[in-house]
Write an enzyme that holds these catalytic residues in place. Structure first.
Site, PDB file in Angstrom:
ATOM      1  N   HIS A   1      -1.383   1.435  -4.505  1.00  0.00           N
ATOM      2  CA  HIS A   1      -1.781   2.837  -4.463  1.00  0.00           C
ATOM      3  C   HIS A   1      -0.902   3.746  -5.313  1.00  0.00           C
ATOM      4  O   HIS A   1      -0.968   4.963  -5.181  1.00  0.00           O
ATOM      5  CB  HIS A   1      -1.796   3.328  -3.009  1.00  0.00           C
TER       6      HIS A   1
ATOM      7  N   GLU B   1       1.137  -3.645  16.983  1.00  0.00           N
ATOM      8  CA  GLU B   1      -0.008  -3.923  17.853  1.00  0.00           C
ATOM      9  C   GLU B   1      -0.996  -4.806  17.112  1.00  0.00           C
ATOM     10  O   GLU B   1      -0.876  -5.024  15.905  1.00  0.00           O
ATOM     11  CB  GLU B   1      -0.686  -2.606  18.264  1.00  0.00           C
TER      12      GLU B   1
ATOM     13  N   GLN C   1       0.831  -1.200   0.000  1.00  0.00           N
ATOM     14  CA  GLN C   1       0.000   0.000   0.000  1.00  0.00           C
ATOM     15  C   GLN C   1       0.871   1.258   0.000  1.00  0.00           C
ATOM     16  O   GLN C   1       0.351   2.366  -0.145  1.00  0.00           O
ATOM     17  CB  GLN C   1      -0.905   0.014   1.235  1.00  0.00           C
TER      18      GLN C   1
END
Length: 299
Positions: free
Chosen positions: A155, A272, A137
């Protein structure tokens, strides 16, 4: 509007993964993903077609600004406010200042250990007649700079421009991209907008029309050829790594859950947990630059 869309996408992903785990993979539903590196490395060793999905987190480890979250502003704007067709139509000078700054920043940024581990792994796998593809991305080309060859840029890239008149796409690595932008684009909120006339902004070399960055903006669809190419690897891969992505930007957020739905191992490397974490067999929490060199090291 953009924030509502992102929240809705995150909610959809969470529900999708919950449904996947309880209905398709019931044995995993009560378990958290494993962090057993030795077990994962055995799967790396056996893989023949590896899909690596990368996002902003891997570039952030090279010091590339993400313009997201708390403090993620360029002047007083977040990327979602500038990376739109509407923003460019209303103020092309401002949008070009933002992208000029991002291009210039990349002159001082370099691939980190995660980028290099991926590139080295691809090189070794290619010599063995196996396949590794990076679907990213990111628009910074750090994977390419690290040596990766098989890259699908979902992208687009900072280093191509597209004519808004004739549609011509061309590579552009000029610094500055045009004379009027020299010294412009500093992110400090005290800097005034340059208000550059459209005639002095980057132009098409073919028809002299106004050029824009060749990137996918919020509200725009991905290139059909690009998505079809990515879909082919989603269908064929026998191992998938998700590296440094929040798993909230659609459609890329659905790629790894689609792979998991086929029963293929997916390993997530992120700082995370994400809305998709519970879809996956492995989760390694921490810097990709720490874990990927271990995961992809030669045997």
């Amino acid at each position: 509007m953009v924030l509502c869309w992102l929240q809705a996408t995150q909610l959809f992903n969470t529900r999708f993964c919950s449904s996947l785990l309880t209905k398709i993979l019931p044995g995993m539903a009560a378990e958290r993903p494993s962090s057993d590196m030795a077990a994962f490395r055995q799967e790396v060793k056996d893989a023949k077609h590896v899909l690596i999905l990368s996002g902003a987190g891997v570039s952030a480890e090279s010091g590339v600004p993400t313009f997201r979250g708390a403090g993620g502003y360029w002047r007083k704007w977040q990327a979602q406010q500038l990376a739109t067709p509407e923003a460019f139509s209303e103020n092309p000078s401002l949008v070009w200042e933002f992208y000029h700054h991002r291009r210039e920043v990349m002159n001082s940024k370099h691939p980190n250990a995660a980028h290099k581990a991926i590139a080295d792994y691809e090189e070794r796998m290619t010599k063995e007649g196996k396949n590794v593809v990076v679907v990213t991305q990111n628009i910074d080309e750090l994977h390419k700079k690290a040596g990766s060859k098989n890259i699908i840029e979902l992208h687009g890239t900072l280093f191509k421009i597209r004519c808004t008149v004739c549609g011509e796409v061309c590579e552009n690595r000029d610094s500055p991209i045009c004379e009027a932008l020299r010294g412009k684009g500093e992110p400090d909120p005290s800097n005034p907008d340059a208000a550059i006339p459209a005639a002095e902004l980057p132009r098409c070399g073919k028809c002299n029309g106004l050029a824009r960055p060749h990137v996918v903006w919020f509200g725009e669809g991905l290139d059909k050829d690009v998505t079809q190419s990515a879909a082919g690897h989603i269908d064929l891969c026998d191992l998938c790594l998700v590296v440094g992505t929040s798993s909230v930007v659609y459609p890329a957020a659905m790629y790894a859950p689609q792979v998991a739905l086929r029963g293929v191992t997916v390993a997530e490397f992120n700082l995370e947990s994400t809305p998709a974490t519970d879809c996956f067999k492995y989760h390694f929490e921490g810097p990709a630059g720490t874990f990927l060199p271990q995961a992809l090291a030669p045997f």
